[in-house]
Design an enzyme around this catalytic site. Structure first.
Site, PDB file in Angstrom:
ATOM      1  N   HIS A 291       0.815  -1.218   0.000  1.00  0.00           N
ATOM      2  CA  HIS A 291       0.000   0.000   0.000  1.00  0.00           C
ATOM      3  C   HIS A 291       0.850   1.271   0.000  1.00  0.00           C
ATOM      4  O   HIS A 291       0.373   2.341  -0.399  1.00  0.00           O
ATOM      5  CB  HIS A 291      -0.967  -0.017   1.183  1.00  0.00           C
ATOM      6  CG  HIS A 291      -2.281   0.655   0.905  1.00  0.00           C
ATOM      7  ND1 HIS A 291      -2.399   1.767   0.095  1.00  0.00           N
ATOM      8  CD2 HIS A 291      -3.538   0.373   1.320  1.00  0.00           C
ATOM      9  CE1 HIS A 291      -3.674   2.139   0.043  1.00  0.00           C
ATOM     10  NE2 HIS A 291      -4.377   1.306   0.764  1.00  0.00           N
TER      11      HIS A 291
ATOM     12  N   SER B 191     -25.749   9.284  -2.530  1.00  0.00           N
ATOM     13  CA  SER B 191     -24.962   8.630  -3.577  1.00  0.00           C
ATOM     14  C   SER B 191     -24.957   7.123  -3.316  1.00  0.00           C
ATOM     15  O   SER B 191     -25.264   6.669  -2.201  1.00  0.00           O
ATOM     16  CB  SER B 191     -23.532   9.157  -3.561  1.00  0.00           C
ATOM     17  OG  SER B 191     -22.889   8.756  -2.362  1.00  0.00           O
ATOM     18  N   THR B 192     -24.586   6.377  -4.330  1.00  0.00           N
ATOM     19  CA  THR B 192     -24.507   4.920  -4.172  1.00  0.00           C
ATOM     20  C   THR B 192     -23.605   4.574  -2.988  1.00  0.00           C
ATOM     21  O   THR B 192     -23.912   3.682  -2.192  1.00  0.00           O
ATOM     22  CB  THR B 192     -23.953   4.301  -5.472  1.00  0.00           C
ATOM     23  OG1 THR B 192     -24.852   4.653  -6.520  1.00  0.00           O
ATOM     24  CG2 THR B 192     -23.825   2.807  -5.386  1.00  0.00           C
TER      25      THR B 192
ATOM     26  N   ASP C 188     -11.026  -7.787 -18.148  1.00  0.00           N
ATOM     27  CA  ASP C 188     -11.146  -8.920 -19.074  1.00  0.00           C
ATOM     28  C   ASP C 188      -9.779  -9.176 -19.726  1.00  0.00           C
ATOM     29  O   ASP C 188      -9.322  -8.387 -20.553  1.00  0.00           O
ATOM     30  CB  ASP C 188     -12.212  -8.579 -20.122  1.00  0.00           C
ATOM     31  CG  ASP C 188     -12.388  -9.682 -21.141  1.00  0.00           C
ATOM     32  OD1 ASP C 188     -11.674 -10.699 -21.058  1.00  0.00           O
ATOM     33  OD2 ASP C 188     -13.235  -9.513 -22.038  1.00  0.00           O
TER      34      ASP C 188
HETATM   35  C1  LIG Z   1     -15.379   9.836  -0.689  1.00  0.00           C
HETATM   36  C2  LIG Z   1     -16.176   8.948  -1.555  1.00  0.00           C
HETATM   37  C3  LIG Z   1     -16.144   7.523  -0.966  1.00  0.00           C
HETATM   38  C4  LIG Z   1     -17.592   9.514  -1.550  1.00  0.00           C
HETATM   39  O1  LIG Z   1     -18.330   9.058  -2.522  1.00  0.00           O
HETATM   40  P1  LIG Z   1     -19.620   9.887  -3.021  1.00  0.00           P
HETATM   41  O2  LIG Z   1     -20.672   9.755  -2.024  1.00  0.00           O
HETATM   42  O3  LIG Z   1     -19.278  11.273  -3.407  1.00  0.00           O
HETATM   43  O4  LIG Z   1     -19.922   9.123  -4.214  1.00  0.00           O
HETATM   44  P2  LIG Z   1     -19.026   9.142  -5.526  1.00  0.00           P
HETATM   45  O5  LIG Z   1     -18.096  10.293  -5.522  1.00  0.00           O
HETATM   46  O6  LIG Z   1     -18.444   7.809  -5.655  1.00  0.00           O
HETATM   47  O7  LIG Z   1     -20.069   9.339  -6.602  1.00  0.00           O
HETATM   48  C5  LIG Z   1     -21.076  10.297  -6.609  1.00  0.00           C
HETATM   49  C6  LIG Z   1     -21.642  10.290  -7.988  1.00  0.00           C
HETATM   50  O8  LIG Z   1     -20.659  10.804  -8.846  1.00  0.00           O
HETATM   51  C7  LIG Z   1     -20.468   9.943  -9.969  1.00  0.00           C
HETATM   52  N1  LIG Z   1     -19.042   9.633 -10.049  1.00  0.00           N
HETATM   53  C8  LIG Z   1     -18.080  10.482  -9.726  1.00  0.00           C
HETATM   54  N2  LIG Z   1     -16.887   9.968  -9.994  1.00  0.00           N
HETATM   55  C9  LIG Z   1     -17.066   8.755 -10.477  1.00  0.00           C
HETATM   56  C10 LIG Z   1     -16.209   7.727 -10.938  1.00  0.00           C
HETATM   57  N3  LIG Z   1     -14.895   7.871 -10.987  1.00  0.00           N
HETATM   58  N4  LIG Z   1     -16.746   6.572 -11.326  1.00  0.00           N
HETATM   59  C11 LIG Z   1     -18.073   6.409 -11.298  1.00  0.00           C
HETATM   60  N5  LIG Z   1     -18.919   7.363 -10.892  1.00  0.00           N
HETATM   61  C12 LIG Z   1     -18.443   8.520 -10.484  1.00  0.00           C
HETATM   62  C13 LIG Z   1     -21.369   8.798  -9.819  1.00  0.00           C
HETATM   63  O9  LIG Z   1     -22.341   8.921 -10.821  1.00  0.00           O
HETATM   64  C14 LIG Z   1     -21.985   8.900  -8.469  1.00  0.00           C
HETATM   65  O10 LIG Z   1     -23.355   8.757  -8.555  1.00  0.00           O
HETATM   66  P3  LIG Z   1     -24.112   7.597  -7.786  1.00  0.00           P
HETATM   67  O11 LIG Z   1     -23.573   7.605  -6.412  1.00  0.00           O
HETATM   68  O12 LIG Z   1     -25.540   7.932  -7.829  1.00  0.00           O
HETATM   69  O13 LIG Z   1     -23.798   6.313  -8.473  1.00  0.00           O
HETATM   70  C15 LIG Z   1     -15.633   8.895  -2.999  1.00  0.00           C
HETATM   71  O14 LIG Z   1     -15.683  10.134  -3.513  1.00  0.00           O
HETATM   72  C16 LIG Z   1     -14.238   8.324  -3.097  1.00  0.00           C
HETATM   73  O15 LIG Z   1     -13.240   8.955  -2.832  1.00  0.00           O
HETATM   74  N6  LIG Z   1     -14.152   7.071  -3.530  1.00  0.00           N
HETATM   75  C17 LIG Z   1     -12.883   6.369  -3.767  1.00  0.00           C
HETATM   76  C18 LIG Z   1     -12.347   5.817  -2.473  1.00  0.00           C
HETATM   77  C19 LIG Z   1     -11.157   4.930  -2.702  1.00  0.00           C
HETATM   78  O16 LIG Z   1     -10.286   5.229  -3.517  1.00  0.00           O
HETATM   79  N7  LIG Z   1     -11.112   3.802  -1.989  1.00  0.00           N
HETATM   80  C20 LIG Z   1     -10.064   2.822  -2.126  1.00  0.00           C
HETATM   81  C21 LIG Z   1      -9.047   3.011  -1.055  1.00  0.00           C
HETATM   82  S1  LIG Z   1      -7.629   2.028  -1.391  1.00  0.00           S
HETATM   83  C22 LIG Z   1      -8.084   0.517  -0.889  1.00  0.00           C
HETATM   84  O17 LIG Z   1      -9.066   0.312  -0.263  1.00  0.00           O
HETATM   85  C23 LIG Z   1      -7.204  -0.572  -1.330  1.00  0.00           C
HETATM   86  C24 LIG Z   1      -7.490  -1.048  -2.696  1.00  0.00           C
HETATM   87  O18 LIG Z   1      -8.616  -0.905  -3.148  1.00  0.00           O
HETATM   88  O19 LIG Z   1      -6.579  -1.619  -3.324  1.00  0.00           O
END
Ligand SMILES: CC(C)(COP(=O)(O)OP(=O)(O)OC[C@H]1O[C@@H](n2cnc3c(N)ncnc32)[C@H](O)[C@@H]1OP(=O)(O)O)[C@@H](O)C(=O)NCCC(=O)NCCSC(=O)CC(=O)O
Length: 460
Positions: free
Chosen positions: A162, A282-283, A404
């Site tokens: 990581h 959001s989802t 894929d």
């Molecule tokens: C903070 C958050 C969790 C909060 O999420 P939110 O509530 O804002 O929701 P979101 O930003 O995902 O999405 C809100 C809306 O924006 C759109 N949207 C925005 N960006 C998008 C993207 N890149 N892909 C798909 N959809 C996206 C969607 O339509 C979604 O609508 P709808 O919601 O209606 O569909 C996120 O923003 C975030 O940072 N996610 C990534 C976290 C991450 O990287 N985790 C892995 C950590 S590493 C780890 O754990 C190890 C590893 O994985 O290897």
């Protein structure tokens, strides 16, 4: 008893084009993780044609040669973390002839059990994950294992350090490997890697005007002085408790309609409550809040017991100026709420209470998000003993079911390392139309409770 595994071969895969060496400094975002357990994923492919001869002559050679080509774009992944005695922090170094460990194995496990929707012992997944080599002096960036389930399918196991890469970069690399492998099979040679899969190594895009790096290094130094016999420059992964043998895994596939049902319920309950407020539904907010509430209820126990949540935040788009989405490395902070009480989530309004908090946590994110790292370091030691701290791994944004390699989309993608705490694994659903997959790893009796609870909220 764990299904037996026959290791066929362990070798090193070098980048096909590797004329240069490369040194990459770690930023404060990377240094947060340098002694922590790797992220382990297993990606399963159903393929009844996967006989041992087909595996040996087609699947493995294709995966190996495309891995070698992909590594040419991702040289640091073939390198390792090292810590020069004169340096204040470790560095990621790739030198010519460095290789990624690549294990080939055959399993007697039942493929449909590992990829299905019934609980099974977590230990069944462990043989499918490659070891990530770490010593006091150095640590590999990634390692891979390909395992055959004769006439059922195969899987690709990934262990990723990581401190080298976050989930966004890991999935970007896996996508580029899959893309290259598929092209090779389609005999389309020399197609350039798409820009969104081409990594950017420019470390200057990560600014640290408030010297978070020193705080991160001091945090680790004080910890390692106690844990690592005073060897504060050790790159060994800190030991984590062995999960108890009765831990089982369960995956819940939520459809887009299920998520809509949960969303509508929250809207209804919120507008009928004494403090109606528009929520960010959001989802992520809907599904994480739901899983969190069900986990608190599944544990039961003293309603006054402490609970909390923490989830990763990809800072790339939040920082000012934004970091390119194909930046290689870590760009994660976290949002958390640690001083909560179980009873808030146990009653009728439990799910709504969770959604309100998680919604607020996301709404307040802005370009200052990196400072949360400081708050997290301060908050962890003050957690009361026995606190149920629930976190998320993976993301509903990574598109892992698009991986894929030429044999179709995955049957299942499991994050094995959720066993290292009370972690929910999250992925966008296999259906590709807005579903979400939630993975849980719990002791059997608690999992039984959870499996009873999960469908309740999905009834219309
Ligand atoms: C903070 C958050 C969790 C909060 O999420 P939110 O509530 O804002 O929701 P979101 O930003 O995902 O999405 C809100 C809306 O924006 C759109 N949207 C925005 N960006 C998008 C993207 N890149 N892909 C798909 N959809 C996206 C969607 O339509 C979604 O609508 P709808 O919601 O209606 O569909 C996120 O923003 C975030 O940072 N996610 C990534 C976290 C991450 O990287 N985790 C892995 C950590 S590493 C780890 O754990 C190890 C590893 O994985 O290897």
């Amino acid at each position: 008893m764990v299904s037996s595994l026959n290791v066929i071969d362990v070798s090193g895969v070098t980048p096909s084009d590797s004329s240069e060496s490369l040194t990459l400094p770690l930023t404060f975002f990377d240094l947060i993780w340098y002694n922590l357990h790797p992220v382990e994923r297993v990606i399963f492919y159903r393929l009844t044609d996967a006989t041992r001869p087909f595996f040996d002559s087609v699947i493995v050679p294709n995966l190996k040669s495309s891995l070698s080509s992909s590594l040419s774009h991702y040289l640091p992944l073939a390198g390792k973390l090292v810590w020069d005695s004169l340096d204040k922090k470790p560095t990621l170094v790739y030198s010519q002839n460095d290789a990624v460990s690549f294990t080939i194995a055959e399993s007697k496990a039942v493929f449909s059990l590992l990829t299905g929707n019934k609980p099974f012992p977590t230990t069944e997944l462990y043989p499918l994950v490659p070891e990530l080599r770490t010593t006091d002096e150095s640590a590999s960036a990634v390692s891979f294992q390909v395992t055959l389930f004769p006439n059922q399918g195969f899987c690709v196991g990934v262990a990723a350090h990581h401190a080298v890469l976050d989930g966004k970069t890991t999935t970007m690399f896996l996508k580029s490997w899959a893309y290259t492998c598929k092209l090779q099979q389609d005999q389309t040679v020399n197609a350039p890697l798409p820009q969104d899969l081409t990594p950017i190594y420019d470390r200057t895009v990560i600014k640290d005007p408030n010297d978070i790096e020193t705080e991160v290094m001091n945090h680790w130094k004080s910890k390692l002085e106690i844990i690592s016999d005073g060897n504060v420059k050790s790159l060994k992964i800190l030991p984590t408790p062995e999960p108890s043998p009765d831990v089982v895994r369960f995956t819940l596939d939520l459809t887009r309609e299920d998520i809509q049902t949960l969303r509508e319920r929250l809207k209804r309950e919120s507008s009928a409550s004494s403090s109606p407020k528009e929520l960010r539904l959001s989802t992520f907010v809907v599904t994480f809040s739901y899983a969190f509430t069900c986990l608190v209820r599944a544990r039961g126990g003293d309603p006054k017991r402490p609970v909390g949540y923490v989830f990763s935040v990809d800072c790339r788009s939040l920082l000012d100026p934004p970091i390119p989405s194909n930046y290689f490395g870590n760009c994660l902070s976290a949002s958390f709420n640690m001083k909560l009480t179980a009873e808030t989530f146990m009653g009728e309004e439990g799910f709504l209470n969770a959604a309100r908090m998680v919604s607020d946590s996301v709404e307040e994110l802005d370009e200052t998000v990196a400072f949360n790292i400081r708050k997290i370091f301060a908050a962890y030691p003050s957690l009361p003993p026995g606190a149920q701290l629930i976190s998320a791994s993976g993301s509903t944004r990574f598109g892992v079911y698009g991986l894929d390699f030429g044999w179709g989309k995955p049957e299942r993608v499991a994050i094995v390392s959720i066993d290292q705490g009370e972690v929910i694994s999250m992925a966008d659903g296999r259906d590709g139309i807005g579903g979400v997959e939630l993975g849980f790893s719990l002791k059997k009796h608690e999992m039984d409770n959870l499996i009873d609870l999960l469908p309740e909220g999905l009834k219309i």
